[in-house]
Design a protein around this motif. Structure first.
Motif, PDB file in Angstrom:
ATOM      1  N   HIS A   1      42.042  48.049  34.720  1.00  0.00           N
ATOM      2  CA  HIS A   1      42.485  46.950  35.561  1.00  0.00           C
ATOM      3  C   HIS A   1      41.299  46.443  36.357  1.00  0.00           C
ATOM      4  O   HIS A   1      40.449  47.219  36.786  1.00  0.00           O
TER       5      HIS A   1
ATOM      6  N   TRP B   1      41.165  39.709  40.664  1.00  0.00           N
ATOM      7  CA  TRP B   1      41.347  38.416  39.999  1.00  0.00           C
ATOM      8  C   TRP B   1      41.892  37.395  40.997  1.00  0.00           C
ATOM      9  O   TRP B   1      42.648  37.733  41.909  1.00  0.00           O
TER      10      TRP B   1
ATOM     11  N   TRP C   1      44.324  34.329  40.932  1.00  0.00           N
ATOM     12  CA  TRP C   1      45.357  33.682  40.121  1.00  0.00           C
ATOM     13  C   TRP C   1      45.751  32.368  40.777  1.00  0.00           C
ATOM     14  O   TRP C   1      45.738  32.250  42.006  1.00  0.00           O
TER      15      TRP C   1
ATOM     16  N   ASP D   1      44.901  42.577  37.846  1.00  0.00           N
ATOM     17  CA  ASP D   1      45.446  41.935  36.658  1.00  0.00           C
ATOM     18  C   ASP D   1      46.787  42.499  36.218  1.00  0.00           C
ATOM     19  O   ASP D   1      47.390  42.002  35.268  1.00  0.00           O
TER      20      ASP D   1
ATOM     21  N   LYS E   1      49.444  39.888  36.002  1.00  0.00           N
ATOM     22  CA  LYS E   1      49.680  39.141  34.763  1.00  0.00           C
ATOM     23  C   LYS E   1      50.923  39.633  34.042  1.00  0.00           C
ATOM     24  O   LYS E   1      51.599  38.866  33.341  1.00  0.00           O
TER      25      LYS E   1
ATOM     26  N   CYS F   1      43.486  32.021  35.642  1.00  0.00           N
ATOM     27  CA  CYS F   1      42.938  33.303  36.080  1.00  0.00           C
ATOM     28  C   CYS F   1      41.420  33.178  36.220  1.00  0.00           C
ATOM     29  O   CYS F   1      40.746  32.716  35.317  1.00  0.00           O
TER      30      CYS F   1
ATOM     31  N   CYS G   1      43.070  35.537  29.446  1.00  0.00           N
ATOM     32  CA  CYS G   1      42.588  36.225  30.646  1.00  0.00           C
ATOM     33  C   CYS G   1      42.008  37.590  30.256  1.00  0.00           C
ATOM     34  O   CYS G   1      40.936  37.978  30.747  1.00  0.00           O
TER      35      CYS G   1
END
Length: 416
Positions: free
Chosen positions: A145, A149, A151, A272, A275, A291, A359
């Motif tokens: 991971h 990120w 988003w 992440d 996601k 992303c 992503c």
């Protein structure tokens, strides 16, 4: 009584049997694995079921023990080990959170699997540094991971008139201002201490880059923590507070993600695993959401991941179940299937990741550059140090505290 010799024999038997479940396992009692984990959100639950199904397909019996919340789940695992009633396996993260368990000789190692798959060569160094102690591997990593990120909601961008994703801190703040002017929540944030640390880490990595991040978090360099450069990171962190909504305190991370899914909010800074929530809601990257792994071409990729540890036991049937699970979890095909639902990328970088989304493809390309591989704060700090820093950051986030005092507090917390 299990001796080193018959333990090795059991391990070798399972290493072979795991790849031929229709033969060896068909003639033996099905290995039963009680697995403690905290994968309880929608995307997480779907992902862990892939592991359970793969374990059953290999001839094992999966007993699911899901406990909401990482801290609670880890506490239950450790208490059961100490109490003499350990689970077969338990989820942890790639951090120092199970170092004490290793040092107290509470875990079986997984050296046979590690050697067979050449983990020394194929795994990223920040993960090896956590799961390998005194030459032995004590956890099977399942995925990678990236914690920080950025988003964003395509629907929110459209409503606010934002036509491209930000590529710098200044552009990020310009987009946040447009979202606020459009009556949307600019930054969906869960007001919990660990989430504040994620946001802080993102800013430290994006503003300070690899050098400042390592000097502060790994080296705990006092002069750097008290420097103008680090002061700027903290001021930027505090500035972000003006873009969250009044409902932020106490909000869970997945509820913040839901604000992007519904188009009510523009940005979220989160790992992440978020996601997985988009995927569970039927949304696609590039179509419904975007992303951003970093605001600069060389922004560090702050890695952590999920691992399984195997509590020490003298029961041969439990050892067989552990070895079977270790082999199942370490297979690249399962890691790809798991990551598709969890939002992560496979820890086996030799896996065929062509079926993963855009992503994930971004993440895989970055991880191939070892200069961008860094660990999250928990990789470099002890649980006590990390907890102390979290408390300081959360107090700074929620109260009117001068930045100079925050710098001194962090320096003192990380001094030893």
């Amino acid at each position: 009584m299990v001796t080193p010799r018959n333990l090795a024999a059991a391990c070798a038997w399972l290493c072979a049997a795991a790849f031929a479940p229709g033969t060896a396992l068909a003639n033996a009692a099905a290995p039963k694995a009680e697995v403690i984990h905290w994968w309880t959100s929608g995307g997480e639950s779907s992902a862990v079921m892939q592991v359970a199904q793969a374990y059953r397909a290999a001839g094992g019996v999966w007993i699911d023990s899901a406990i909401a919340g990482g801290d609670q789940s880890r506490a239950v695992t450790i208490n059961r080990i100490i109490g003499g009633n350990p689970p077969t396996a338990a989820q942890f993260n790639t951090s120092k959170q199970f170092t004490d368990v290793i040092e107290q000789d509470m875990l079986n190692n997984v050296d046979l699997v590690a050697k067979a798959q050449d983990w020394d060569r194929i795994l990223p160094e920040p993960l090896i540094d956590v799961i390998k102690h005194d030459g032995h591997y004590y956890a099977v990593p399942l995925n990678i991971h990236m914690q920080t990120w950025i988003w964003y909601s395509k629907a929110a961008f459209q409503k606010a008139g934002i036509d491209k994703e930000p590529a710098s801190i200044d552009e990020l703040f310009a987009a946040l201002d447009k979202l606020k002017a459009a009556g949307l929540v600019p930054l969906a944030h869960g007001g919990q201490s660990w989430q504040e640390t994620v946001l802080f880490s993102a800013l430290l990595a994006n503003i300070g880059g690899r050098e400042l991040y390592l000097k502060v978090i790994r080296d705990r360099d006092q002069a750097t923590i008290l420097s103008p450069q680090f002061r700027n990171v903290l001021l930027t962190f505090k500035r972000m507070k003006s873009y969250v909504d009044a409902g932020s305190p106490g909000r869970n991370w997945n509820d913040a993600t839901a604000m992007l899914i519904s188009g009510k909010a523009g940005f979220q800074v989160m790992g992440d695993w978020a996601k997985g929530e988009f995927t569970n809601a039927g949304q696609l990257p590039g179509q419904h959401y975007g992303c951003i792994p970093g605001l600069k071409p060389d922004t560090p990729y702050l890695m952590q991941g999920d691992v399984f540890v195997f509590p020490r036991t003298n029961k041969m049937e439990a050892i067989k179940a552990q070895q079977l699970l270790a082999n199942v979890v370490s297979q690249p095909e399962l890691q790809v299937t798991f990551s598709k639902l969890k939002g992560s990328i496979p820890v086996r970088l030799d896996a065929d990741a062509s079926q993963l989304d855009l992503c994930a493809q971004k993440g895989i390309e970055i991880v191939k550059d070892r200069s961008r591989q860094l660990g999250v704060t928990e990789v470099y700090l002890t649980p006590d140090q990390n907890g102390a820093m979290q408390d300081i950051l959360t107090a700074y986030w929620n109260m009117d505290i001068k930045v100079d005092k925050v710098q001194r507090s962090i320096a003192n917390a990380l001094k030893y």
